[in-house]
Design a protein around this motif. Structure first.
Motif, mmCIF file in Angstrom:
data_model
loop_
_atom_site.group_PDB
_atom_site.id
_atom_site.type_symbol
_atom_site.label_atom_id
_atom_site.label_comp_id
_atom_site.label_asym_id
_atom_site.label_seq_id
_atom_site.Cartn_x
_atom_site.Cartn_y
_atom_site.Cartn_z
ATOM 1 N N THR A 42 52.444 61.167 -22.116
ATOM 2 C CA THR A 42 51.795 61.293 -20.812
ATOM 3 C C THR A 42 52.809 61.726 -19.758
ATOM 4 N N ALA A 43 52.434 62.706 -18.959
ATOM 5 C CA ALA A 43 53.258 63.125 -17.828
ATOM 6 C C ALA A 43 52.596 62.637 -16.551
ATOM 7 N N MET A 44 53.286 61.761 -15.821
ATOM 8 C CA MET A 44 52.811 61.330 -14.510
ATOM 9 C C MET A 44 53.267 62.385 -13.500
ATOM 10 N N LEU A 45 52.319 62.996 -12.818
ATOM 11 C CA LEU A 45 52.624 64.104 -11.915
ATOM 12 C C LEU A 45 52.246 63.733 -10.482
ATOM 13 N N ALA A 46 53.263 63.513 -9.644
ATOM 14 C CA ALA A 46 53.028 63.189 -8.236
ATOM 15 C C ALA A 46 52.723 64.464 -7.467
ATOM 16 N N LEU A 47 51.634 64.452 -6.719
ATOM 17 C CA LEU A 47 51.237 65.622 -5.939
ATOM 18 C C LEU A 47 51.698 65.543 -4.493
ATOM 19 N N THR A 48 51.882 64.331 -4.002
ATOM 20 C CA THR A 48 52.260 64.119 -2.599
ATOM 21 C C THR A 48 52.753 62.690 -2.441
ATOM 22 N N TYR A 49 53.496 62.428 -1.376
ATOM 23 C CA TYR A 49 53.842 61.054 -1.007
ATOM 24 C C TYR A 49 53.135 60.658 0.281
ATOM 25 N N ASP A 50 52.246 61.502 0.762
ATOM 26 C CA ASP A 50 51.402 61.152 1.897
ATOM 27 C C ASP A 50 50.370 60.121 1.438
ATOM 28 N N CYS A 51 50.035 59.207 2.314
ATOM 29 C CA CYS A 51 49.058 58.169 1.972
ATOM 30 C C CYS A 51 48.525 57.547 3.258
ATOM 31 N N GLN A 52 47.259 57.142 3.220
ATOM 32 C CA GLN A 52 46.656 56.515 4.389
ATOM 33 C C GLN A 52 47.086 55.053 4.523
ATOM 34 N N CYS A 53 47.562 54.468 3.408
ATOM 35 C CA CYS A 53 47.907 53.045 3.389
ATOM 36 C C CYS A 53 49.391 52.820 3.657
ATOM 37 N N ARG A 54 49.730 51.590 3.986
ATOM 38 C CA ARG A 54 51.116 51.164 4.166
ATOM 39 C C ARG A 54 51.301 49.853 3.404
ATOM 40 N N CYS A 55 51.213 49.954 2.087
ATOM 41 C CA CYS A 55 51.202 48.755 1.245
ATOM 42 C C CYS A 55 52.553 48.040 1.248
ATOM 43 N N VAL A 56 52.519 46.718 1.272
ATOM 44 C CA VAL A 56 53.757 45.934 1.282
ATOM 45 C C VAL A 56 54.522 46.082 -0.020
ATOM 46 N N HIS A 57 53.830 46.459 -1.095
ATOM 47 C CA HIS A 57 54.456 46.557 -2.414
ATOM 48 C C HIS A 57 54.714 48.002 -2.832
ATOM 49 N N CYS A 58 54.550 48.971 -1.954
ATOM 50 C CA CYS A 58 54.586 50.388 -2.313
ATOM 51 C C CYS A 58 55.857 50.771 -3.076
ATOM 52 N N SER A 59 55.684 51.317 -4.281
ATOM 53 C CA SER A 59 56.829 51.720 -5.103
ATOM 54 C C SER A 59 57.338 53.107 -4.730
ATOM 55 N N ALA A 60 56.541 53.865 -3.963
ATOM 56 C CA ALA A 60 56.931 55.233 -3.594
ATOM 57 C C ALA A 60 57.473 55.312 -2.171
#
Length: 367
Positions: free
Chosen positions: A59-77
């Motif tokens: 499996t290839a995990m392919l990130a398309l963006t690091y933009d996100c509407q959330c600001r999660c306390v646990h965010c790994s990115a």
């Protein structure tokens, strides 16, 4: 040239057959014989395939963006976004998906940030499916309404993971930093079920959530919604990179495993779905690798260690160098995510940025 073409056609056919079998077995995942056969395949035959060609049937995990509407306390990115770099363009993503097929990758796992912020996502899914690969994405659910689900279904999406951090709306919204995100995530799960799109709820188990009953309530909620629950360990990555206190102890892991249930609740991967099962890391087993939104190749999205960039050199060489590095040459079994393991972390952190930001592995990719 004729020999190479015949070999490539045979490999393409084999991957398509393997993927058809994988999809056909999903409804029978609870069958003991199926579980044994799948376990044997990944324990032996898949390793043989990856030895022949790095990337074959992985499996290839392919990130398309690091933009996100959330600001999660646990965010790994959280540490990945870099204003000085540019995301892979639609043309580069398209070219990368085609190269993944050439490498023998069997599944493309679209990631972020929030992948649904990419307007081209349905086109990417359609391309990957046309090349015989399975497709999956993880989302916070904020943009996953019925029209979007129809677009993804028509494109050929196979699996969707929808994040829920708590069974309580207020707590989930607080952890995500977006009011109303709980209701929209739940609505997204229901809409997927209505459209017959395979989906699962994705959450993470902290010590507090295991001890205050939140995890059991999430199990109850997921069953009520008719979706499987995927549990992740809290991982020392991203905003939690230097937080040793989040690591689950033996008792906590025991509590997590007691929640696992065949065909209902699994830990990280579908194969780990009963209290007697052991944690399974796809990255360490060389069954998965990560492509950042900037084209960097890493073992997984949680491990910010770059082994090369596909804009600068061919993908197969980077993957081969990564998987032959000392990072993968020793212990391969862990009771939890390797990043939470003291000895593994000592090796890894010798090459990593002390803040958990992405860095290039030493010695042209070695660790």
């Amino acid at each position: 040239m004729a020999h190479y073409t015949a070999m490539k056609q045979s490999m393409d056919y084999a991957i398509r057959v393997i993927n058809r079998i994988k999809l056909s077995l999903v409804p029978h995942a609870n069958n003991p014989l199926v579980k044994i056969l799948v376990g044997l395949y990944y324990a032996y035959f898949q390793n043989f395939l990856s030895a022949l060609l790095p990337g074959l049937d992985c499996t290839a995990m392919l990130a398309l963006t690091y933009d996100c509407q959330c600001r999660c306390v646990h965010c790994s990115a959280a540490g990945y976004r870099d204003a000085g770099k540019r995301y892979l363009s639609p043309e580069e993503v398209t070219d990368t998906i085609i190269k993944l097929k050439t490498l023998g990758v069997s599944q493309v796992y679209f990631f972020g940030g929030e992948p649904l912020l990419s307007r081209e996502l349905p086109d990417y899914i359609r391309l990957a499916k046309s090349l015989g690969m399975l497709t999956q994405l993880d989302t916070n659910g904020l943009l996953l309404d019925e029209p979007m689900i129809r677009r993804l279904k028509i494109a050929g999406i196979d699996f969707i993971g929808i994040s829920l951090d708590s069974d309580k709306a207020g707590e989930h919204d607080r952890l995500r930093g977006v009011p109303g995100s709980y209701e929209r995530a739940v609505a997204a799960v229901k809409a997927c079920r209505k459209s017959s799109v395979k989906c699962f709820i994705s959450t993470y188990a902290t010590k507090e959530k295991l001890r205050d009953g939140t995890m059991r309530e999430l199990v109850r909620l997921s069953k009520g919604l008719g979706a499987r629950l995927r549990i992740l360990s809290p991982i020392m990555s991203g905003r939690w990179f230097n937080h040793n206190e989040i690591i689950l102890d033996k008792e906590d892991i025991g509590g997590l495993k007691n929640l696992l249930e065949n065909d209902a609740v699994f830990w990280e991967t579908y194969a780990v779905d009963n209290p007697r099962a052991h944690f399974f890391c796809h990255a360490v087993k060389k069954m998965q690798f990560y492509i950042s939104a900037y084209g960097d190749i890493q073992p997984c999205c949680f491990m910010p260690l770059r082994f090369g960039n596909l804009r600068e050199e061919p993908l197969p060489g980077i993957v081969r160098r990564m998987w032959t590095s000392s990072l993968f040459g020793r212990r391969s079994n862990f009771p939890d995510c390797p990043l939470n393991d003291k000895k593994f972390r000592e090796r890894f952190c010798a090459a990593a940025d002390e803040r958990g930001l992405p860095v290039t592995a030493k010695g042209a990719g070695g660790v």
